[in-house]
Write an enzyme that holds these catalytic residues in place. Structure first.
Site, PDB file in Angstrom:
ATOM      1  N   GLU A 154       0.813  -1.219   0.000  1.00 24.62           N
ATOM      2  CA  GLU A 154       0.000   0.000   0.000  1.00 24.62           C
ATOM      3  C   GLU A 154       0.847   1.269   0.000  1.00 24.62           C
ATOM      4  O   GLU A 154       1.701   1.472   0.867  1.00 24.62           O
ATOM      5  CB  GLU A 154      -0.938   0.023   1.222  1.00 24.62           C
ATOM      6  CG  GLU A 154      -1.835   1.251   1.247  1.00 24.62           C
ATOM      7  CD  GLU A 154      -2.907   1.194   2.322  1.00 24.62           C
ATOM      8  OE1 GLU A 154      -3.729   2.132   2.380  1.00 24.62           O
ATOM      9  OE2 GLU A 154      -2.930   0.224   3.109  1.00 24.62           O
ATOM     10  N   LYS A 170      -8.627  -0.586   0.839  1.00 24.15           N
ATOM     11  CA  LYS A 170      -9.702  -1.007   1.745  1.00 24.15           C
ATOM     12  C   LYS A 170     -10.498  -2.063   1.017  1.00 24.15           C
ATOM     13  O   LYS A 170     -11.018  -1.813  -0.071  1.00 24.15           O
ATOM     14  CB  LYS A 170     -10.610   0.160   2.158  1.00 24.15           C
ATOM     15  CG  LYS A 170     -10.194   0.812   3.451  1.00 24.15           C
ATOM     16  CD  LYS A 170     -10.418  -0.092   4.628  1.00 24.15           C
ATOM     17  CE  LYS A 170      -9.560   0.304   5.807  1.00 24.15           C
ATOM     18  NZ  LYS A 170      -8.748  -0.787   6.294  1.00 24.15           N
TER      19      LYS A 170
END
Length: 356
Positions: A154, A170
């Protein structure tokens, strides 16, 4: 300890010849190439290295430099009962209108069987074989209590001149078909938060979302990933990194929304500090005004000052919203942790294969 000299490794570069270590992020807008570790709790370590060059050889594990924990030795700061009870408590906070989403994490700890054979850069090489990741890296500063190996998927912050970008994740499943409307709702919520955070330091009207809820494949799982981009306001150019960290830290995807309420609830429910887990890990080239910090997930760190002797730590968490099922959220943290813990313990061979 003398066997593990200071170094950093990111993006095909290896950095040695440590010159400066500071806790002041303003240094990142001075000169030189810096490795950066920002703890979730707010402590920042910036290390300037003088010798930064392409890593010419493949990053292969050095024989005898990594001896991982026994698979059964890991202990969690929150066990299953405590974690699922905390999920239910977060749903009560959501029902009361205090918060929309909270990222609930636990820290796993295991003793190191042979601390002299615990080179965190060798662990990075093991991870690169068993769990390749786009923001993989090492920061090894034993004298400063920093020994971190990340296999992060990420992007927290990327900067090129005035352009800044974030890539919040997410939504997690084993395969794309596992991803639900709940995952998409979670992602959109965090994208709004990241847009708001970047908007504090970017010029008005420049914050855009070039990609929303794209599916990305990673070893053993898939994620929903969005991209948020903006142009730094001229007033922030000279103090860009300190201002970016001030406006966006901790990363929205590992806190919740609204961030201030989520942080208060995290403090209430979690029983162990997150440290570099869920913080920022990466590099900054102050001369070129470029840099890349990952969110410190899929991240191991060595704590040689632990009361019972040196340990390896690892964090796992999940985003909790009103629709969350406590047992499914626990299972998501298990999914995120299981492969990486097996790799660190030497049970996984190259990506996809498992040693018997």
């Amino acid at each position: 300890m003398h066997d593990f000299p200071p170094m950093a490794r990111f993006g095909g570069l290896i950095a040695t010849d440590l010159r400066d270590v500071t806790s002041d992020p303003a240094a990142l807008d001075s000169t030189g190439w810096w490795a950066v570790i920002a703890d979730f709790e707010g402590a920042v370590v910036c290390a300037r290295f003088a010798d930064v060059r392409p890593a010419t050889a493949a990053h292969a594990p050095a024989p005898g430099r990594w001896s991982g924990p026994q698979p059964a030795a890991w202990r969690s700061s929150l066990d299953r009962d405590a974690y699922t009870a905390s999920v239910r408590r977060i749903r009560e906070h959501i029902a009361a209108g205090e918060v929309y989403q909270v990222n609930l994490c636990r820290v796993l700890t295991a003793p190191l069987p042979d601390p002299a054979r615990a080179d965190v850069d060798a662990l990075s090489a093991v991870l690169a074989l068993g769990n390749p990741a786009p923001y993989a890296g090492t920061v090894r500063l034993p004298a400063h209590g920093v020994e971190v190996a990340t296999a992060s998927p990420e992007l927290y912050l990327r900067r090129a001149g005035r352009t800044v970008e974030s890539g919040p994740i997410k939504g997690t499943g084993r395969i794309a078909e596992d991803l639900s409307e709940k995952d998409r709702a979670e992602n959109v919520m965090i994208v709004d938060l990241v847009r708001n955070d970047l908007g504090r330091v970017c010029a008005s009207g420049t914050v855009t979302v070039p990609a929303l809820c794209a599916v990305e494949e990673h070893p053993g799982l898939v994620h929903l990933v969005s991209t948020v981009r903006g142009e730094l306001a001229e007033t922030h150019e000279k103090t860009a990194w300190a201002d970016l960290l001030g406006a966006t830290f901790p990363p929205g995807s590992v806190t919740g929304a609204p961030k201030s309420s989520a942080l208060r609830i995290i403090d209430e429910l979690e029983t162990a500090p997150r440290g570099p887990y869920c913080g920022g890990i990466g590099w900054v080239d102050a001369d070129r005004r470029t840099g890349e910090l990952a969110v410190g997930i899929r991240t191991f760190w060595i704590d040689r000052a632990a009361p019972a002797g040196p340990v390896l730590r690892f964090g796992a968490g999940a985003g909790i919203i009103w629709d969350s099922d406590p047992d499914r959220e626990w299972a998501e943290t298990e999914l995120k942790a299981s492969r990486l813990l097996a790799v660190a313990s030497g049970l996984h061979a190259a990506s996809g294969g498992e040693r018997r």
